[in-house]
Enzyme design. Sequence first.
Site, PDB file in Angstrom:
ATOM      1  N   SER A 247       2.211   5.955   1.924  1.00 38.48           N
ATOM      2  CA  SER A 247       2.304   5.546   0.461  1.00 38.48           C
ATOM      3  C   SER A 247       1.955   7.001  -0.465  1.00 38.48           C
ATOM      4  O   SER A 247       1.413   7.950  -0.006  1.00 38.48           O
ATOM      5  CB  SER A 247       1.385   4.569   0.008  1.00 38.48           C
ATOM      6  OG  SER A 247       1.389   4.417  -1.434  1.00 38.48           O
TER       7      SER A 247
ATOM      8  N   TYR B  71      -6.802   0.489   0.199  1.00 38.78           N
ATOM      9  CA  TYR B  71      -5.534   0.915   0.444  1.00 38.78           C
ATOM     10  C   TYR B  71      -5.182   2.286   0.617  1.00 38.78           C
ATOM     11  O   TYR B  71      -4.403   2.721   1.290  1.00 38.78           O
ATOM     12  CB  TYR B  71      -4.752   0.384  -0.636  1.00 38.78           C
ATOM     13  CG  TYR B  71      -3.079   0.339  -0.589  1.00 38.78           C
ATOM     14  CD1 TYR B  71      -2.357  -0.554   0.064  1.00 38.78           C
ATOM     15  CD2 TYR B  71      -2.451   1.426  -1.256  1.00 38.78           C
ATOM     16  CE1 TYR B  71      -1.136  -0.657   0.104  1.00 38.78           C
ATOM     17  CE2 TYR B  71      -1.028   1.501  -0.927  1.00 38.78           C
ATOM     18  CZ  TYR B  71      -0.404   0.373  -0.306  1.00 38.78           C
ATOM     19  OH  TYR B  71       0.936   0.368  -0.092  1.00 38.78           O
TER      20      TYR B  71
END
Length: 287
Positions: free
Chosen positions: A143, A156
């Site tokens: 990401s 995350y």
Amino acid sequence: MSKRRTISGRTVVITGAASGIGRALAQRLSAHSCPVAIADVDERGLKETEASLHGPTLTRVLDVRDADAQRDFAGEVHDWAPQPIGAVFNNAGVAVATKVLEAVVEDDNWLWDINFHGVVNGTRAFLPLLVAQDEGAIVNTSSVFGLVGMPNQSAYCSAKFAVRGFTDSLRQELRGTGVTAINVHPGGINTNIVRNARFHQDPEGLGRSKEQMADEFAAITLTQPDKAAEIIHRGVEAGKARILVGPDAYVLDALARIAPSRYYDVIGFAQSRLRSRSRKSPAVTAG
């Protein structure tokens, strides 16, 4: 020099294929004559993806946290695949939004088990098949939050940084072989990841519901899943070691390099401007 590789027409494996980037990848690669093996824990969404494909398809309801199930799936793909495996996309992912001080341990462990260990399980299951055929790519979804650390995203970010490190290390181990490992760093993609996140309270103290946060996320995302799939497909075939998806991914990558300890000053300002603009516009919902 990067080595170009063709995956069109080859078998591809995609986890997290019930929606979002995973579904868009399955649709795009199926349209490029790839036999597609798709997996997801969401059976209903997976069936919807399967119905949208037109070529050979293998479908498996799969929890990527289960290493044994991943190995069984790899065995199924090996027995079924009408063509050599061109790429394995370890793409399944979930989200949690919370401050570190308010984190629920079970939620963080849930995320790490899917976003990191799920990638590791998929890599370990399919890598022997790729090495045996001496070709193919392991394509792991990190990401932009694997490039920069963001407040309220500790679980995350840590998982996506871990995916990045794991994949970079693997790529060095594969030097001299016909197999490679690729990191994908999507920016804001208009998917349901925020709607499906584990959420207890607005971590910024603004009193927003999960639906409101999802609407805000949808309003500021810059890339649609089909465009993300196109970028990823082209990046893999171009032989890239890492693939940045969306203009915001390029901006955050540059900021992390130019101002490694001050990038959030710029990001925070931009976020506040975008949020203010989205609140003045009609509500936008994710597709």
